[in-house]
Design an enzyme around this catalytic site. Sequence first.
Site, PDB file in Angstrom:
ATOM      1  CG  HIS A  41      -2.068  -0.965   1.048  1.00 43.21           C
ATOM      2  ND1 HIS A  41      -1.897  -2.325   1.069  1.00 43.21           N
ATOM      3  CD2 HIS A  41      -3.390  -0.758   0.798  1.00 43.21           C
ATOM      4  CE1 HIS A  41      -3.060  -2.924   0.855  1.00 43.21           C
ATOM      5  NE2 HIS A  41      -3.986  -1.999   0.687  1.00 43.21           N
ATOM      6  N   PRO A  42       0.467   2.229  -0.805  1.00 45.46           N
ATOM      7  CG  PRO A  42      -0.736   3.697  -2.181  1.00 45.46           C
ATOM      8  CD  PRO A  42      -0.721   2.268  -1.690  1.00 45.46           C
ATOM      9  CB  SER A  49      -4.389   4.457  -4.339  1.00 48.35           C
ATOM     10  OG  SER A  49      -4.204   3.264  -3.660  1.00 48.35           O
ATOM     11  CD  GLU A  64      -9.124   3.145  -2.258  1.00 50.84           C
ATOM     12  OE1 GLU A  64      -9.735   2.155  -2.688  1.00 50.84           O
ATOM     13  OE2 GLU A  64      -7.929   3.105  -1.926  1.00 50.84           O
ATOM     14  CG  PHE A 117      -1.033   4.758   9.295  1.00 47.50           C
ATOM     15  CD1 PHE A 117      -1.552   4.238  10.465  1.00 47.50           C
ATOM     16  CD2 PHE A 117      -1.776   5.706   8.596  1.00 47.50           C
ATOM     17  CE1 PHE A 117      -2.801   4.649  10.938  1.00 47.50           C
ATOM     18  CE2 PHE A 117      -3.018   6.122   9.058  1.00 47.50           C
ATOM     19  CZ  PHE A 117      -3.521   5.593  10.236  1.00 47.50           C
ATOM     20  CB  VAL A 118      -2.745   0.289   5.726  1.00 45.17           C
ATOM     21  CG1 VAL A 118      -3.955   0.078   4.821  1.00 45.17           C
ATOM     22  CG2 VAL A 118      -1.455   0.087   4.927  1.00 45.17           C
ATOM     23  CB  CYS A 172     -10.649   2.035   5.052  1.00 41.91           C
ATOM     24  SG  CYS A 172     -11.863   2.151   3.740  1.00 41.91           S
ATOM     25  CB  ALA A 173      -8.350   6.869   2.273  1.00 41.01           C
TER      26      ALA A 173
HETATM   27  C1  2AL Z   1      -4.504   3.822   1.337  1.00 44.13           C
HETATM   28  C2  2AL Z   1      -4.838   3.954  -0.028  1.00 44.13           C
HETATM   29  O1  2AL Z   1      -4.043   4.106  -0.945  1.00 44.13           O
HETATM   30  N1  2AL Z   1      -6.182   3.873  -0.090  1.00 44.13           N
HETATM   31  C3  2AL Z   1      -6.675   3.710   1.165  1.00 44.13           C
HETATM   32  O2  2AL Z   1      -7.871   3.614   1.455  1.00 44.13           O
HETATM   33  N2  2AL Z   1      -5.623   3.686   2.023  1.00 44.13           N
HETATM   34  N3  2AL Z   1      -3.213   3.865   1.787  1.00 44.13           N
HETATM   35  C4  2AL Z   1      -2.885   3.806   3.114  1.00 44.13           C
HETATM   36  N4  2AL Z   1      -1.564   3.845   3.390  1.00 44.13           N
HETATM   37  O3  2AL Z   1      -3.731   3.727   3.997  1.00 44.13           O
END
Ligand code: 2AL
Length: 182
Positions: free
Chosen positions: A74-75, A91, A94, A126-127, A129-130
Amino acid sequence: MDGATARKTISEVNLMDYEEFIKVFGNVIEHCLLCAAAVWRYRPFKSVKHLYEEICTFVDQLPGSGREGILRSHPDLAGRVAMQGQLTAESTREQRTAGMADLTPQERDHLLQMNKRYREKFGFPFVICARLNRKDVILESLEVRLDNPAEVELEKGIAEVKKICQLRLSDLLESEAVNCRL
Ligand code: 2AL
């Protein structure tokens, strides 16, 4: 993609050959085509939920290194890849929805620094859900999650990946709710 005109039914999905299936679903988990390739064997899918759950089960059965690999695919939010305009279409949308394109220079610097600290501590990005969050909440969550132990963050990150996957599936498929395991 423009989901309004192109959304598929589960029956149409079940008629897809492997190549088409991968073309459509290969990025429901960011840059992890393997997740779609792995669940192909479970056709025919009874429902969108069934497809979603097979993807989740595959992800859950991966060793920790594999799940970390998914997070690493994930970026960063508003990171280098985003600045270079190199995000996937999904992405891009999002991150824009979450207001990442509208950060003030101060907010962006702060986010970059926190992302760097997070990556240094955990070894994966860090991921979140944007599409289900806005910039203030994202910055707050990042601060809070930085204090967690690595195994908690691996779980939290993967839970967010599943939410992203669920929304991406909803964009691609007829409206039958995918609302499970969130
Ligand atoms: C992202 C993304 O690219 N899209 C998303 O919902 N979350 N990346 C991230 N690092 O949380």
